[in-house]
Design an enzyme around this catalytic site. Structure first.
Site, PDB file in Angstrom:
ATOM      1  N   ARG A   3       0.832  -1.207   0.000  1.00 34.64           N
ATOM      2  CA  ARG A   3       0.000   0.000   0.000  1.00 34.64           C
ATOM      3  C   ARG A   3       0.865   1.255   0.000  1.00 34.64           C
ATOM      4  NH1 ARG A   3      -2.310  -4.165   2.359  1.00 34.64           N
ATOM      5  NH2 ARG A   3      -4.580  -4.424   2.440  1.00 34.64           N
ATOM      6  N   GLY A  82      -0.667 -12.073  -5.016  1.00 36.44           N
ATOM      7  CA  GLY A  82      -2.077 -11.725  -5.143  1.00 36.44           C
ATOM      8  C   GLY A  82      -2.330 -10.265  -4.828  1.00 36.44           C
ATOM      9  N   ARG A 110      -5.933 -18.007  -9.426  1.00 37.80           N
ATOM     10  CA  ARG A 110      -6.663 -17.396  -8.309  1.00 37.80           C
ATOM     11  C   ARG A 110      -7.747 -16.460  -8.845  1.00 37.80           C
ATOM     12  NH1 ARG A 110      -2.215 -15.734  -3.816  1.00 37.80           N
ATOM     13  NH2 ARG A 110      -4.098 -15.225  -2.625  1.00 37.80           N
ATOM     14  N   SER A 152     -12.214 -11.722  -0.983  1.00 36.99           N
ATOM     15  CA  SER A 152     -10.930 -11.077  -0.698  1.00 36.99           C
ATOM     16  C   SER A 152     -11.142  -9.590  -0.513  1.00 36.99           C
ATOM     17  CB  SER A 152      -9.926 -11.321  -1.830  1.00 36.99           C
ATOM     18  OG  SER A 152      -8.735 -10.597  -1.591  1.00 36.99           O
ATOM     19  N   ASP A 295      -4.129 -15.744   7.147  1.00 35.45           N
ATOM     20  CA  ASP A 295      -2.691 -16.006   6.999  1.00 35.45           C
ATOM     21  C   ASP A 295      -2.051 -16.563   8.265  1.00 35.45           C
ATOM     22  OD1 ASP A 295      -2.706 -15.218   4.374  1.00 35.45           O
ATOM     23  OD2 ASP A 295      -2.047 -13.174   4.771  1.00 35.45           O
ATOM     24  N   LYS A 322      -5.390 -19.698  -1.611  1.00 35.39           N
ATOM     25  CA  LYS A 322      -4.132 -18.998  -1.345  1.00 35.39           C
ATOM     26  C   LYS A 322      -3.035 -19.578  -2.248  1.00 35.39           C
ATOM     27  CE  LYS A 322      -5.505 -16.249   2.008  1.00 35.39           C
ATOM     28  NZ  LYS A 322      -5.341 -14.772   1.969  1.00 35.39           N
ATOM     29  N   ARG A 326      -4.515 -24.065   1.489  1.00 38.78           N
ATOM     30  CA  ARG A 326      -3.852 -24.086   2.790  1.00 38.78           C
ATOM     31  C   ARG A 326      -4.535 -24.969   3.818  1.00 38.78           C
ATOM     32  NH1 ARG A 326      -1.780 -18.111   3.305  1.00 38.78           N
ATOM     33  NH2 ARG A 326       0.086 -18.315   2.019  1.00 38.78           N
TER      34      ARG A 326
END
Length: 414
Positions: A3, A82, A110, A152, A295, A322, A326
């Site tokens: 960001r 991603g 994805r 997401s 995560d 992911k 996962r």
């Protein structure tokens, strides 16, 4: 870090970014902002970024240059990131010309569903065969965007960063509960630092005025709770206190939820300033909701496997999209090490034990699986051999250097 880099690239003037740690994902975003025209210069341990100009800002560009810009092709090799892909799609669409987004590993498969649905509704043409590359010559439009909240938060971040630069006003409506909402808070903090105003009625509704401009600023990148999770788990399982420095107790990071989960399990954690002291502890099983902090799951699954009693990870459907599935890869990791675990539709059930056996594990080309395996080795009776350990370079290339500096024994090649 992503960001901060993008905010600096969109700003008028030069921004400074302090404490940026290199990784494959960050390199992908750096290449992306350079493709837009941002100039990146390292000055000591500070990254200086001169913002890129786009047609909505550079009003003085001549007609010949405008035509040249409209005819150019911008390519964005997003690697396996991603964040880079989903953040950059709407931002790159501020620019004229043909844009192509590429990826490798699992990234091409994805989903991009929420963007594509909105592009269809707003008449923004693109070429996409169900996986990357994605190509478009369209430019982003102001308007009403609708996003599902359970896939997401990266879609929302990309639009929040791009839409303020358009001429018209926009609205983003989130349908259903927004998962990973803390990541959106991080986005809003970066926007505020650059002077961008977003009116937020609630996590489901965002009003965005157009014709805003990013101002240059200085960012100091926080310590990362997502990475600290593996050291916290290793410290809890080890024999000596471990100190994680550079973590903000008041951080908005989603993965700061690590602290609440670990303390609920009986782990001893204490802050002194920005240093988190981890004391070896006997922990108990619990129920872990993955919806807001997916995560953390590989690290917390390892902790659960060495905790007394039963643990249940729930609401982790997004873990399946992911870098690896996962749920499957974490279950496979624990089973390979001798853990007792059962896969469920949205997570897993884990029965704790005093130690793990050790053995050979597959990374599934997933950086977090590699780090989880290394943390688990602290409580393994035999060595842990990790196939594909180089995947750690995606987010934390120096992980094994830090592992060794803390007394871990590791050898091999990445």
């Amino acid at each position: 870090s992503h960001r901060s880099l993008i905010g600096a690239a969109l700003a008028e003037g030069v921004s400074n970014i302090q404490r940026l740690q290199p990784s494959a994902d960050i390199e992908a975003t750096l290449k992306a902002i350079e493709a837009l025209g941002a100039e990146v210069t390292a000055v000591g341990d500070v990254l200086q970024i001169k913002g890129a100009s786009w047609s909505g800002v550079a009003d003085s560009v001549g007609k010949a240059d405008q035509q040249k810009t409209a005819e150019r092709c911008l390519t964005f090799p997003c690697g396996e990131s991603g964040s880079t892909l989903r953040f950059m799609i709407p931002i790159a669409m501020l620019w004229e010309g043909h844009k192509v987004f590429e990826g490798k590993g699992r990234l091409p498969e994805r989903p991009l569903t929420e963007y594509l649905n909105n592009f269809d509704r707003l008449g923004l043409a693109y070429e996409y065969g169900g996986k990357l590359p994605l190509a478009t010559s369209a430019q982003l439009k102001a308007g009403h965007y609708r996003l599902k909240g359970n896939e997401s938060s990266q879609y929302l971040t990309g639009l929040l960063m791009a839409l303020p630069l358009l001429e018209g006003d926009s609205v983003i409506e989130v349908v259903g509960e927004l998962e990973s909402k803390d990541y959106v808070t991080l986005t809003l903090e970066v926007l505020q630092a650059h002077g961008i105003v977003v009116e937020t009625e609630n996590p489901q509704h965002y009003n965005i005025k157009g014709r805003q401009r990013y101002k240059a600023t200085t960012h100091t990148v926080e310590g990362d709770y997502s990475q600290a999770a593996f050291w916290v788990v290793a410290g809890l399982l080890g024999q000596s206190p471990l100190n994680c420095r550079g973590l903000r107790p008041d951080s908005s990071q989603a993965d700061k939820r690590l602290l609440e989960v670990v303390q609920r399990m009986g782990g001893q954690l204490n802050f002194e300033g920005d240093s988190l002291m981890v004391t070896p502890s006997k922990t108990n099983g619990t129920v872990i909701d993955a919806s807001q902090c997916p995560d953390l799951m590989p690290a917390l699954a390892v902790l659960a496997s060495i905790s007394q009693g039963e643990s249940l990870i729930i609401n982790g459907q997004r873990l399946r999209i992911k870098e690896s599935d996962r749920i499957k890869s974490t279950v496979a990791l624990l089973k390979s090490l001798g853990g007792q675990v059962e896969e469920t539709e949205d997570g897993m059930r884990i029965w704790g034990q005093e130690t793990l056996r050790g053995g050979t594990v597959d990374s599934f080309n997933d950086h977090r699986i590699v780090m989880a395996a290394a943390a688990a080795s602290v409580k393994c009776q035999q060595a842990v051999n990790i196939r594909g350990a180089a995947a750690v370079g995606k987010s934390y290339p120096k992980f094994f250097e830090d592992f060794a500096s803390l007394g871990g024994q590791c050898h091999g090649t990445l």
